[in-house]
Design a protein around this motif. Structure first.
Motif, short mmCIF file in Angstrom:
data_model
loop_
_atom_site.label_atom_id
_atom_site.label_comp_id
_atom_site.label_asym_id
_atom_site.label_seq_id
_atom_site.Cartn_x
_atom_site.Cartn_y
_atom_site.Cartn_z
N LEU A 60 0.85 -1.16 0.00
CA LEU A 60 0.00 0.00 0.00
C LEU A 60 0.90 1.23 0.00
CD1 LEU A 60 -3.01 0.45 0.03
CD2 LEU A 60 -2.90 0.71 2.51
N SER A 61 0.83 1.97 -1.09
CA SER A 61 1.67 3.16 -1.16
C SER A 61 1.03 4.26 -0.35
CB SER A 61 1.80 3.58 -2.62
OG SER A 61 2.30 4.88 -2.69
N ASP A 236 -1.98 -3.19 7.87
CA ASP A 236 -2.56 -2.28 6.88
C ASP A 236 -1.51 -1.64 5.96
OD1 ASP A 236 -1.40 -0.66 8.64
OD2 ASP A 236 -3.23 0.39 9.28
N THR A 237 -0.30 -2.25 5.90
CA THR A 237 0.67 -1.71 4.95
C THR A 237 0.48 -2.34 3.57
OG1 THR A 237 2.25 -3.42 5.54
CG2 THR A 237 2.42 -1.33 6.73
N THR A 622 5.77 10.71 0.84
CA THR A 622 6.34 10.06 -0.34
C THR A 622 6.08 8.57 -0.21
OG1 THR A 622 8.47 9.63 0.65
CG2 THR A 622 8.19 11.77 -0.42
N THR A 623 6.65 7.79 -1.13
CA THR A 623 6.45 6.34 -1.07
C THR A 623 6.92 5.76 0.25
OG1 THR A 623 8.52 6.24 -2.28
CG2 THR A 623 6.52 5.76 -3.51
N THR A 624 7.84 6.44 0.91
CA THR A 624 8.36 5.88 2.17
C THR A 624 7.69 6.49 3.40
OG1 THR A 624 10.13 7.50 2.08
CG2 THR A 624 10.62 5.31 1.22
N GLY A 625 6.63 7.26 3.17
CA GLY A 625 5.89 7.78 4.32
C GLY A 625 6.00 9.28 4.44
#
Lengths: 839, 254
Positions: A60-61, A236-237, A622-625
């Motif tokens: 999940l992005s 939920d990731t 971003t994609t990493t949070g």
């Protein structure tokens, strides 16, 4: 009453042909768009149904969109899913977009804007998204497979070497097998390259990880229940979807690819229907005025108001049904033609038989009949209101109704529009541009209302240079004598030309802005390196270029997506010293040196939008949070850096990929530009989709998409002209019928045929030029206003393409001359004696 | 009958003029073998029961209809030899028209209507003559009104002025008073009469009204497409008598 209506249509075939054609064109485009998109989605459904595992687990992005570096899951996640009860097997899969397959001549294959994918070879037949049809599975970095369609088209055979370029690197490998998507073996889908699992991670991703994990269920398990269990087990990731959900999502995603075409068809449909409505309103108003005596006679012999109204509406109904039916057929034809053309191009779009759904048929008839009836209704109601005594009166003309209501309503709308315009001009950015659009729509509406009043003066002013010869004066007076009709006919052209000239002005400004933006933004770098279609490319390109003799410096810019609040932004990472000269940046506030400390620079317009200033902090997802960032500098809007700007190391920390978007090269003193370019091209010849351009060529390439927009605008203009032609022909032809006696009189007292033709031409040109000039003024006004409010958002330079706009008016005048041909032939053929005797 | 010999040159002469419609058994002869002269500067009325061919005769004389046999000489021009364009220009330059109704172009003012034939020919009106014509029809103060703002009688007078303004060879009037009351009729007829007396204009008028015919110098009676009788210096009574006689003779014949 329907019978009377039907007879009337037959009796006045000619005039109704034009109305029918108007309905036909509009409905043709509506149904064409619907049939095309239905057909496409049916084909896509077929593919997805065939290609999905029981359950698919994807990371999940944190971002809603698709970043150019796909988020991944580790093998560990796959193992944990395998332990969930009900799961029979799991298979880590990798699917990466932005791959290029090179044809035998070394050029990237043409995919007609479809994405090309690279994938890992599936381990488990039950969950495989594609399967082998010939040869063997690939093994190691020296072997790959291609989908059968692509291999056939490019003439690749088993055992041959194939070159592909991935976001990570260029690879040459031996072709060991052909694949087809899914279990059903339907030929479809995008070009696909695959490697074995480990090699795929290395070559496609450059690091370990899977883009999805396919899950096969034990027999008899409920997919929904198991998918909930997986969600609980992993957290939920990840997103857990059943086959049915994946199909639905995939369809809507691929629908988007062809959404543009459907939208263009619908735009034409809207234009055609809009203009068609005017044409029908006009025709019926004339028909009722002409037949007032006959209709009043119906009333005199005992028909009720409603019955008379219905007689007229019945005619509209006949036109609506006939027009819709023909339009539906035309639409199916258009959709078929598009599909045929795509197949002729050998484009790998999924094929299915043409889908004519019930919704298409219903929409065609409801729209076609509804619009015709609605357009005819005002005239029909007026017919019902005719007092029976009209039948006994010698003079058959119905007095023109007062224009007061129109003036008041139109004036009110114009006033509102002007206010909206002024409000919009005080603001800026996209919302203000939308407000300008709304205000323009209101202005057009207000003008349509007040046009009959304007037309009298405008026609006189526009036509006075033509002189005072009798046919010219007569033609001009004819255009003035029925202001409502002239106005309605001119309205169609006005609206079309407003649309066209507004778009042309915006597009021309965009082009000029790109040129200026590039000239302003690019400083000392003489060569710009970009990927085809804006796709990022391997860092190996930059590494190699750094060693090319004659290139003194390589500056990198990387890009990825991010969100601030719910606003999407671009995140750009720039290498050291890039902003010192290669890209010219004007600092409004703060220090660019702050980038080295991990702070970011924002363009002024973005900072305003996000309400940020130097020293403030904000959260970027971003994609990493989520990441907290500090604004170190505000810069002037910059064509090359419309983004949150960071240093390269910080960019990587924020989750940006190790892929370059643009390279700016500085050429060493004493090295000639052309020589340097040749050397650069030589160094990266195995990256054929990476382009090296000097500033001018780069600017031209950046302008390319705008030319596409201009192409659509051109088509729009052509189509608008065609419809306007119909409208003017209609008005003139009806005028000729209505003024038969007058024409007879003119012929009797000595007007010759060329003079008669001139008279009608002048009337047609007056209508056409009036509509065109007004439309042009409104369109240019709107275009200028949009540029004004978007001055910080990509439209820094105003460019009104005067030549093209004057050309449009000339075309409109030519259309007038053209439109007069047929009606004046009819008029010239009128027998003088019979014309005089006509009631 | 004491018809004076025709001293003046003829304005129009026809020889064996015929106009038929259809062919074979359904053939109808609207005009048959009409040979007649219309003197220059004379006011001639054409009468006859409806269907007698009087309008067809007028249309053939005026170059609006093409005869199927015979000749029409307007001065020394043979109308039957002219093509469509030449006929149109002849109507414009050498013929004036007054129709029963719908004589004027509604978008033009009275003055513009009057000068329309000249404008179509790209000729400047002779201002003195225009003034005379306007004075004679008595429309000086209505010149800039549109036809819709004029009474029926005024409209017909404008039409007369238009017919005269180009000093045509002949003015043709087709039931010019058909739609007018008696006073307006008298105005229009008086005007046509004066144009003949004072300006030497040639006028040919079709009418079914004996009172109107009485304004003419000469009346031609048509029946069944043939010239039946003619009457010089008519009065309303003599015209009426002749009509009655024709009626009874055709009733006997029928």
């Amino acid at each position: 009453m329907l019978k009377l209506g039907f007879r009337s249509v037959l009796a006045h075939r000619l005039r109704f042909v034009l109305c029918t054609v108007a309905v036909l064109l509009g409905i043709g485009f509506v149904s064409g768009a619907m049939v095309f998109s239905d057909t496409l989605s049916a084909a896509l459904k077929k593919n997805f149904a065939a290609a999905t595992a029981d359950i698919t687990v994807t990371p999940l992005s944190p971002l809603s969109g698709t970043p150019n570096r796909p988020p991944t899951l580790s093998s560990d996640v796959a193992n944990r899913i395998a332990a969930v009860p009900g799961v029979a097997a799991t298979d880590g899969q990798l699917l990466v977009p932005d791959i290029e397959i090179l044809a035998k001549d070394g050029r990237p294959i043409d995919t007609y804007s479809l994405a090309t994918f690279g994938a890992s070879w599936p381990h488990d037949d039950r969950t495989a998204p594609f399967k082998l049809v010939a040869g063997s599975a690939p093994w190691g970095t020296e072997q790959l497979t291609l989908d059968r369609n692509t291999a056939d088209r490019e003439g690749y055979e088993l055992g041959q070497k194939v070159k592909v370029v991935t976001p990570v690197r260029a690879v040459t490998a031996t072709l060991t097998g052909f694949t087809t998507p899914g279990r059903s073996g339907t030929s479809a889908g995008a070009p696909l390259v695959s490697f074995d699992g480990a090699s795929a991670q290395l070559l496609l991703l450059g690091e370990p990880g899977w883009t999805s994990i396919a899950v096969a269920l034990q027999p008899g398990q409920n997919p929904d229940a198991v998918s909930r269990a997986i969600q609980t087990a992993i957290g939920d990731t990840v997103q857990v979807r059943t086959a049915a959900q994946v199909s639905a999502d995939g369809e809507s995603a691929l629908d988007d690819t062809f959404g543009g075409l459907t939208a263009a068809l619908l735009l034409f449909a809207g234009l055609a229907l809009f203009v068609g409505t005017f044409l029908i309103v006009n025709t019926f108003a004339m028909v009722v005025a002409q037949r007032s005596r006959e209709l009043a006679l119906l009333r005199a012999v005992g028909a009720s108001r409603g019955q008379v109204t219905r007689t007229v509406l019945a005619e509209a109904l006949v036109i609506g049904v006939v027009g819709s039916t023909l339009g539906l057929l035309l639409g199916i034809g258009v959709a078929g033609l598009i599909q045929y053309l795509y197949q002729r191009l050998d484009l790998a779009i999924p094929s299915a038989t043409l889908q004519v759904s019930a919704a298409t048929i219903i929409a065609s008839y409801v729209l076609g009949v509804g619009i015709t009836a609605a357009a005819a209704y005002p005239a029909a109601r007026r017919a019902g209101k005719l007092p029976p005594v009209v039948a006994l009166r010698a003079d058959t003309t119905v007095p023109e109704r007062s224009l007061l209501v129109r003036i008041l309503l139109g004036g009110f709308l114009l006033l509102m529009a002007v206010l909206m315009f002024l409000i919009a001009l005080t603001a800026n950015g996209l919302p203000a541009a939308i407000l300008v659009g709304l205000a323009t729509a209101l202005i057009l509406l207000g003008l349509v209302m007040t046009l009959p009043v304007l037309s009298r003066y405008a026609v006189r002013a526009l036509m006075s240079p033509l002189g005072r010869q009798a046919p010219i004066v007569l033609g001009r007076r004819n255009a003035e004598r029925n202001p409502r009709r002239t106005a309605a006919t001119a309205s169609a052209l006005m609206i079309s030309l407003a649309l066209v000239s507004g778009l042309v002005t915006i597009a021309a400004s965009a082009k000029a802005s790109v040129d200026r933006g590039i000239a302003d933004a690019i400083g000392t770098s003489e060569l710009v390196v970009t990927g085809d279609g804006g796709r990022p490319f391997s860092t190996a390109v930059g590494d190699r270029l750094a060693n090319v003799p004659g290139i003194s410096a390589v500056h990198r810019v990387r890009q990825s997506a991010g969100e601030v609040g719910d606003q999407r932004v671009t995140l750009a990472g720039v290498s050291d010293r890039t902003l010192d000269g290669p890209i010219t940046v004007e600092v409004t506030n703060g220090e660019l040196g702050s980038l080295a400390q991990g702070q970011v620079a924002l363009p002024r317009n973005l900072a305003n939008q996000l309400e940020l200033a130097v020293g403030k902090t904000f959260d970027l997802t971003t994609t990493t949070g989520k990441h907290r960032l500090t604004v170190g500098a505000i810069i002037e809007p910059n064509h090359q850096l419309d983004a949150v700007v960071t240093s390269l190391p910080r960019f990587t920390e924020l989750g940006g990929g190790q892929i370059d978007a643009t390279l700016y090269l500085e050429v060493a003193d004493g090295t000639d530009l052309a020589t340097a370019r040749q050397a650069v091209l030589g160094a990266i010849q195995d990256y054929p989709s990476v382009a090296v351009r000097d500033q001018q060529a780069y600017a031209a390439a950046e302008r390319g998409p705008i030319n596409g927009v201009l192409g659509v605008v051109g088509a729009l203009l052509g189509f608008a002209v065609l419809i306007a032609l119909l409208g003017i022909v209609n008005t003139l032809a009806l005028g000729v019928v209505e003024r038969t006696r007058e024409i007879g009189l003119l012929r009797a007292i000595g007007m010759d045929r060329p003079q008669l033709r001139r008279m009608l031409q002048v009337e047609a040109v007056a209508i056409a030029v009036f509509g065109a000039v007004l439309g042009l003024l409104v369109g240019v006004l709107a275009g200028v206003a949009v540029q004004h409010v978007m001055v910080d958002d990509g439209l820094s330079v105003l460019d009104v393409p005067v030549l093209q706009l004057v050309g449009a008016v000339v075309i409109a005048a030519a259309v007038g001359v053209l439109a007069a041909i047929w009606p004046s032939q009819r008029a010239a053929r009128l027998d003088v004696l019979r014309a005089i005797a006509t009631e | 009958m004491t018809a004076p010999p025709v001293q003046q040159a003829a304005a129009i002469t026809t020889f064996g003029l015929g106009r038929s419609y259809g062919s074979g058994p359904t053939r109808i002869d609207a005009l048959a073998d009409v040979s007649v002269e219309f003197g220059q500067g004379r006011f001639t009325a054409i009468m006859g029961p409806s269907g007698s061919g009087k309008s067809t005769l007028l249309h053939c004389l005026a170059g609006l209809d093409r005869p199927t046999s015979g000749q029409v000489l307007l001065g020394d021009v043979d109308l039957t030899r002219l093509d469509e364009k030449a006929l149109t220009h002849l109507r414009r330059d050498r013929i004036g028209f007054v129709f029963q109704a719908f004589n004027l172009v509604p978008t033009l003012t009275a003055l513009e209507n009057i000068t329309l034939p000249l404008d179509l020919a790209n000729r400047k009106p002779d201002q003195a003559w225009l003034d005379v014509v306007v004075q004679t029809v008595g429309l000086k103060d209505r010149l800039h009104h549109k036809p819709a703002e004029l009474s029926g009688g005024q409209q017909q007078r404008v039409a007369c002025a238009r017919a005269l303004v180009s000093r045509p060879h002949v003015v043709f009037a087709d039931e010019p008073t058909g739609n007018l009351d008696s006073r307006a009729s008298a105005d229009v007829l008086g005007f046509l009469h004066r144009s003949v007396r004072e300006f030497g204009q040639t006028v040919v008028m079709v009418t079914h009204d004996p009172t109107a015919a009485a304004y003419a110098d000469r009346v031609l009676f048509l029946a069944d497409g043939r010239l039946h009788e003619e009457l010089a210096d008519p009065t309303a009574e003599s015209v009426l008598d002749t009509m009655k006689r024709l009626d009874s003779s055709s009733a006997q014949a029928g």
